[in-house]
Write a protein that holds these residues in place. Structure first.
Motif, PDB file in Angstrom:
ATOM      1  N   SER A  29      60.594  -6.953  59.873  1.00 62.10           N
ATOM      2  CA  SER A  29      59.720  -5.829  59.264  1.00 62.10           C
ATOM      3  C   SER A  29      60.830  -4.955  58.559  1.00 62.10           C
ATOM      4  N   PRO A  30      60.327  -4.088  57.380  1.00 65.84           N
ATOM      5  CA  PRO A  30      61.294  -3.336  56.646  1.00 65.84           C
ATOM      6  C   PRO A  30      61.667  -2.092  57.197  1.00 65.84           C
ATOM      7  N   VAL A  31      61.606  -1.888  58.547  1.00 66.76           N
ATOM      8  CA  VAL A  31      62.032  -0.576  59.091  1.00 66.76           C
ATOM      9  C   VAL A  31      63.317  -0.696  59.794  1.00 66.76           C
ATOM     10  N   ASP A  32      63.827   0.488  59.858  1.00 64.64           N
ATOM     11  CA  ASP A  32      65.323   0.768  60.511  1.00 64.64           C
ATOM     12  C   ASP A  32      65.415   0.024  61.759  1.00 64.64           C
TER      13      ASP A  32
ATOM     14  N   LYS B 218      63.116  -0.803  66.003  1.00 68.73           N
ATOM     15  CA  LYS B 218      62.458  -2.124  66.318  1.00 68.73           C
ATOM     16  C   LYS B 218      62.601  -2.334  67.773  1.00 68.73           C
TER      17      LYS B 218
ATOM     18  N   GLU C 128      58.359   0.157  52.210  1.00 71.97           N
ATOM     19  CA  GLU C 128      59.081   1.518  51.773  1.00 71.97           C
ATOM     20  C   GLU C 128      58.238   2.634  52.708  1.00 71.97           C
TER      21      GLU C 128
ATOM     22  N   ALA D  33      58.375   1.904  56.639  1.00 73.41           N
ATOM     23  CA  ALA D  33      59.717   2.201  57.029  1.00 73.41           C
ATOM     24  C   ALA D  33      59.554   3.884  57.507  1.00 73.41           C
ATOM     25  N   GLU D  34      59.075   4.718  56.371  1.00 72.52           N
ATOM     26  CA  GLU D  34      59.294   6.055  56.566  1.00 72.52           C
ATOM     27  C   GLU D  34      58.251   6.551  57.684  1.00 72.52           C
TER      28      GLU D  34
ATOM     29  N   GLN E 224      57.299   4.605  60.149  1.00 70.61           N
ATOM     30  CA  GLN E 224      57.927   4.485  61.523  1.00 70.61           C
ATOM     31  C   GLN E 224      59.034   5.405  61.705  1.00 70.61           C
ATOM     32  N   ARG E 225      59.819   5.665  60.985  1.00 65.04           N
ATOM     33  CA  ARG E 225      60.845   6.672  61.221  1.00 65.04           C
ATOM     34  C   ARG E 225      60.313   8.091  61.585  1.00 65.04           C
TER      35      ARG E 225
END
Length: 664
Positions: free
Chosen positions: A341-344, A348, A574, A577-578, A580-581
């Motif tokens: 996935s595109p998250v940091d 994860k 994008e 990811a934000e 999730q942050r």
């Protein structure tokens, strides 16, 4: 928040998922329409293949679910049950003219009241009112012997200043004091938040769901206290009936895991102990082998302005073994999806545990899921249980298919009205139904189960914005992966073009079509609608320089067209990811800014246009269901079968439920 709600915005021409079979020509799905609502029936494929023991198990679980009906009415507003008794009394006993326009207007109000489980719209959450006059309503009450209740109850039905919103989203007042929900009494938001801050342990890695099953009020000395919803507390009589049926179900459970889970659930209802609730959920998650499954308890916090209190909900379903093959593939590859996935990386999960998914057919809907019901569910909600023990996800096939078949009975389609051209329409006709179901699978099975909070971050850190942000996170996870080549490799998506149908449909709904549900001049307040608007508006704005999504005007009508699907996918990644942050770090201000900027305010001119175009289609924007009856069949004094009887009278089911399950 672990539900996905079906928007009645497109007509699905295909039923792709196996299990429901073809539409029976003699089975009518839509049985009633009034105000902005459509009431449907659903069938239960696979019922006849169950053993007698499994049918009996499902029967008692369904009875346990129905006994929670009064709880949900009372949770929605303190006088909902007395109000329902007045409406039931009129419907059952009024001997005057039932054909006149005034009574027909009352009848519409009664149907709306039952659908909403109270005086507030089930989705918009604003109070709605009878179309007949106060004077006429008073004559109805007097005619059935309720004249002594008129002075107290007439304002409850008619006064716009009395309980105007079920759950307030006001930014200018105390959302606890302004909310009609019966979760708080005589306390302010600040007092409630201070109370929970004083009892919560921020170092606890396995925190209970503080406040999930209580009312917050004050004692005689002015101290803030909690009153539990349990056997010897609030809702005791209804909970006693629920436990009686759960105990009966345990005697015929399919396996020992189910028996242990039911015993823990009964213990939890008896004590109100949230540690026992956690133990139940851990045991419940383990049952991946049974065919019959259920939900029962104070679960989702959508209705609470502070995102703590669980609305009572019951659900019974049976597994569609063939259709579940797709979900099993997703579950088996959960770690791959998490890793890619595109998250940091910090957010994860290093090890995805116990993620199970299946396609099911509903047997009984109750409480927070009746009549309006989700098409997918992922539970439990506790973040640490999901991380350490796993979760269960279901896609509810027969409900989805009932929507599809009912749409085919309708005279028009929003697809042809709001899609820009024939190419977009044909794309949806070819792939849309399947792509939408895959997105639901990804949302429920993997989206809600993905990611993790950083140590010390509370699951309630997002406060009143938690529901919209969590649904957006799960939706974005599904949108991102719907377009991934891995889906074709796994045999889940037919080719690398199918995802485009879901992308264009999602943007079309998020930027336009869904606003047919909102009254002109009102903000967008429902969590799922906020989620969709947030995603679509954010992507429209951020992709403007590259014209990723283009606003087009033709013949005075507005359309939103996706020009670059690959760049749109990048934007989904994008934003995923934000968000999730934001959730992982507990960044309340950033979450608030996203929701308030992109999810709430609707362009008034566009809103007016959508309403005009939608109204011209003569469709109902909201849908819900009545349950089939499960009837024991006796022979020589013994029950030899449980027969499904498909009811076709919405109002009669409401009155029958009131007589049989009304206890509070």
């Amino acid at each position: 928040m672990k539900k996905i709600i079906r928007l009645m915005t497109t007509v699905s021409l295909l039923a792709i998922v196996a299990g429901c079979g073809e539409k029976k020509d003699d089975f009518k799905y839509t049985i009633d329409q009034f105000a902005d609502l459509k009431v449907m029936r659903y069938q239960i494929p696979g019922w006849d293949e169950l053993t007698l023991q499994q049918k009996e198990y499902a029967y008692h679980l369904a009875e346990a679910a129905k006994w929670g009906r009064d709880i949900h009415f009372d949770q929605n507003c303190a006088l909902n049950i007395p109000a329902r008794h007045i409406i039931e009394n009129i419907l059952n006993n009024y001997e005057g003219d039932r054909e006149c326009q005034d009574f027909q207007n009352f009848l519409v109000y009664a149907k709306r009241f039952f659908f909403a489980n109270g005086i507030h719209h089930h989705y918009a959450e604003d109070k709605f009112f009878p179309s007949c006059s106060e004077e006429y309503f008073r004559t109805l009450m007097t005619a059935v012997g309720d004249e002594d209740k008129c002075d107290e109850m007439i304002p409850y039905f008619y006064d716009p200043q009395l309980f105007p919103q079920r759950r307030s989203t006001s930014t200018n007042g105390d959302i606890v004091a302004l909310s009609a929900v019966n979760f708080y009494k005589g306390v302010t938001r600040e007092q409630v938040e201070d109370y929970y801050a004083s009892i919560m342990d921020p170092t606890d890695e396995t925190p209970i769901a503080y406040g999930l099953n209580t009312m917050v009020t004050k004692d005689e000395n002015g101290n803030v206290i909690e009153l539990p919803w349990c056997l010897n507390g609030i809702y005791g009589p209804a909970i006693a009936k629920i436990c009686e049926e759960l105990n009966a179900a345990a005697k015929v459970a399919e396996n020992d895991i189910q028996k242990r889970a039911l015993a823990l659930l009964v213990e939890y209802y008896a004590t109100g102990d949230l540690r026992t609730w956690d133990e139940f959920n851990i045991e419940w998650v383990k049952d991946t082998i049974g065919t019959v499954d259920f939900i029962n308890g104070f679960i989702e916090d959508y209705n609470d302005p502070l995102g703590r209190k669980g609305a009572w909900e019951g659900y019974v379903n049976i597994k569609d073994h063939k259709a579940s093959e797709r979900s099993l593939i997703l579950s088996a590859n959960a770690q791959w999806f998490e890793d890619n996935s595109p998250v940091d990386e910090r957010f994860k999960k290093k090890e995805c545990k116990g993620i199970s998914a299946k396609v099911v057919n509903a047997v009984c809907l109750a409480g927070d899921s009746y009549p309006a019901t989700p098409i997918g569910i992922n539970l439990p909600n506790a973040d640490w249980i999901r991380k350490m023990h796993g979760s269960k996800s279901v896609t509810i096939a027969n409900i989805t298919h009932a929507y599809d078949y009912a749409a085919q009975e309708a005279p028009a389609s929003t697809l042809t009205e709001f899609a820009y051209d024939e190419a977009e329409i044909e794309l949806y006709k070819k792939y849309g139904s399947h792509a939408d179901e895959i997105h639901t699978d990804l949302h429920e099975c993997l989206g809600h189960g993905s990611g993790q909070l950083l140590p010390g971050v509370s699951a309630t850190a997002m406060g009143e914005y938690s529901s919209a942000l969590e649904e957006a996170r799960a939706d974005l996870f599904g949108l991102w992966y719907t377009a991934d080549p891995k889906m074709v490799e796994l045999g889940i998506m037919p080719d690398n073009e199918a995802y485009k149908a879901e992308y264009s449909n999602y943007i079309r709904n998020g930027l336009m079509v869904q606003f047919n549900r909102v009254e002109l001049g009102r903000p967008n307040t429902e969590a799922h609608m906020q989620n969709r608007k947030l995603i679509a508006e954010w992507c429209y704005e951020k992709g403007a320089a590259d014209n990723v999504i283009e606003k087009k005007i033709r013949d005075g009508k507005t359309y939103f067209v996706v020009n670059d699907y690959e760049k749109l996918r990048d934007l989904f990644g994008e934003l995923l990811a934000e968000i999730q942050r934001i959730k992982s770090e507990g960044d309340y201000e950033a979450g608030k800014n996203l929701v308030e900027t992109y999810a709430v305010n609707i362009d008034p001119e566009l809103h007016k246009e959508v309403k005009i175009r939608y109204d011209a289609l003569n469709l109902k924007p909201y849908g819900g269901f009545i349950n089939p009856d499960i009837v024991p069949v006796e022979k020589d004094g013994e029950i030899v079968d449980y027969q499904v009887v498909y009811c076709d009278d919405y109002l009669q089911q409401q009155l029958d439920y009131g007589r049989k399950y009304g206890i509070l």
